[in-house]
Design an enzyme around this catalytic site. Structure first.
Site, PDB file in Angstrom:
ATOM      1  N   GLY A  13       0.937  -1.349  -0.007  1.00 49.95           N
ATOM      2  CA  GLY A  13       0.321  -0.149  -0.005  1.00 49.95           C
ATOM      3  C   GLY A  13       0.662   1.426   0.057  1.00 49.95           C
ATOM      4  N   ILE A  18      -0.261   7.207   4.407  1.00 48.18           N
ATOM      5  CA  ILE A  18       0.569   5.876   5.548  1.00 48.18           C
ATOM      6  C   ILE A  18       2.144   5.760   4.405  1.00 48.18           C
ATOM      7  CG2 ILE A  18       1.585   4.737   6.868  1.00 48.18           C
ATOM      8  CD1 ILE A  18      -0.954   5.695   8.068  1.00 48.18           C
ATOM      9  N   TYR A 161     -14.469  -3.261  10.035  1.00 49.04           N
ATOM     10  CA  TYR A 161     -13.269  -2.305  10.016  1.00 49.04           C
ATOM     11  C   TYR A 161     -12.407  -3.059  11.224  1.00 49.04           C
ATOM     12  CZ  TYR A 161      -8.898   0.152  10.067  1.00 49.04           C
ATOM     13  OH  TYR A 161      -7.785   0.874   9.717  1.00 49.04           O
ATOM     14  N   VAL A 196      -5.281   9.740  10.816  1.00 47.05           N
ATOM     15  CA  VAL A 196      -4.267   9.845  10.536  1.00 47.05           C
ATOM     16  C   VAL A 196      -4.757  10.650   8.770  1.00 47.05           C
ATOM     17  CG1 VAL A 196      -2.381   9.660   9.382  1.00 47.05           C
ATOM     18  CG2 VAL A 196      -2.996   8.336  10.878  1.00 47.05           C
TER      19      VAL A 196
END
Length: 255
Positions: A13, A18, A161, A196
């Site tokens: 990713g 991030i 999630y 974030v």
């Protein structure tokens, strides 16, 4: 970080947020970084940026759909053929769909489980086997987890999630125990950020941009570089130090 110079790291990713921040900091520290994502245009752009800034490492884009095990295995085979193998594995890829437990779509649940849990496990297994095959006994596996893997908030959109991230918490500790049983000095660490400021919420709430915007404006969120700095801290720790989990959140975040 000197002992990691020239070593090989995989960051899943790595195209945005991030993952991109982690990849850039590892390249700055002199590692050969394989950054994978379904689309690699942004990783290629970041690679060029790192070159122009004179970083001592290199960023190699690799196209991979982590929901497809065959593509993951092909990626590890390619890394072995070109670079020898993986010394550091950063399981960063993750996603969330707004699919509550009472009326959510099975397809959304399955996609979250495939990427957040199964892909993480497959990458971890393959990274460990790569290290074992080459007798690498100082490797490091880092799971980018979430505060959602440590508490359940009363927001139905996040419950499945959260279940996948609780799985990551259990998998991190389970892996630590198995590594000890294997009598290896390879380490595993979980890093669990709160909110974030990335594209994550925008993707989760693509159907409700106002809700996504509210999450990023209610207070100052963590920045991607904050999480990347935590990764550098973990990798910089002495080989005899096992950092199990880092939980980090914005000062003003309540839960």
């Amino acid at each position: 970080m000197d002992r990691w110079r020239g070593r090989v790291a995989l960051v899943t990713g790595a195209s945005v947020g991030i993952g991109a921040a982690i990849a850039k900091e590892l390249v700055r520290s002199g590692l050969k970084v394989v950054g994978c994502a379904r689309e690699v245009d942004k990783i290629q752009k970041l690679s060029t940026e790192c070159q122009h800034q004179g970083h001592s490492g290199v960023l190699i884009p690799f196209k991979c759909d982590l929901s497809n095990e065959e593509e993951i295995l092909a990626m590890f085979a390619a890394i072995k053929a070109e670079y020898g193998g993986v010394d550091v594995c950063i399981n960063n890829a993750g996603l969330a769909h707004s699919e509550p437990l009472l009326n959510g779509k099975t397809s959304g649940w399955k996609n979250m489980f495939d990427v957040n849990v199964l892909a993480l496990c497959v990458c971890t297994r393959e990274a460990y086997q790569s290290m074992k095959e080459r007798k690498v006994d100082d490797g490091h596996i880092i799971h980018i987890n979430s505060m959602s893997g440590h508490r359940v908030v009363p927001v139905a959109d996040t419950h499945f999630y959260s279940a996948t991230k609780y799985a990551v918490t259990a998998l991190t500790e389970g892996l630590r125990q198995e590594l000890r049983e294997a009598n290896t000095l390879i380490r595993v660490t979980g890093i669990s950020p709160g909110l974030v400021e990335t594209e994550f919420s925008l993707r989760q709430y693509s159907h409700n941009p106002d809700k996504a915007a509210a999450l990023s404006t209610q207070f100052k969120n963590l920045q991607a570089i904050d999480v990347a700095n935590a990764v550098i801290y973990v990798l910089s720790s002495p080989p005899h130090v096992q950092i199990g989990d880092i939980q980090m959140r914005p000062v003003e975040q309540v839960s």
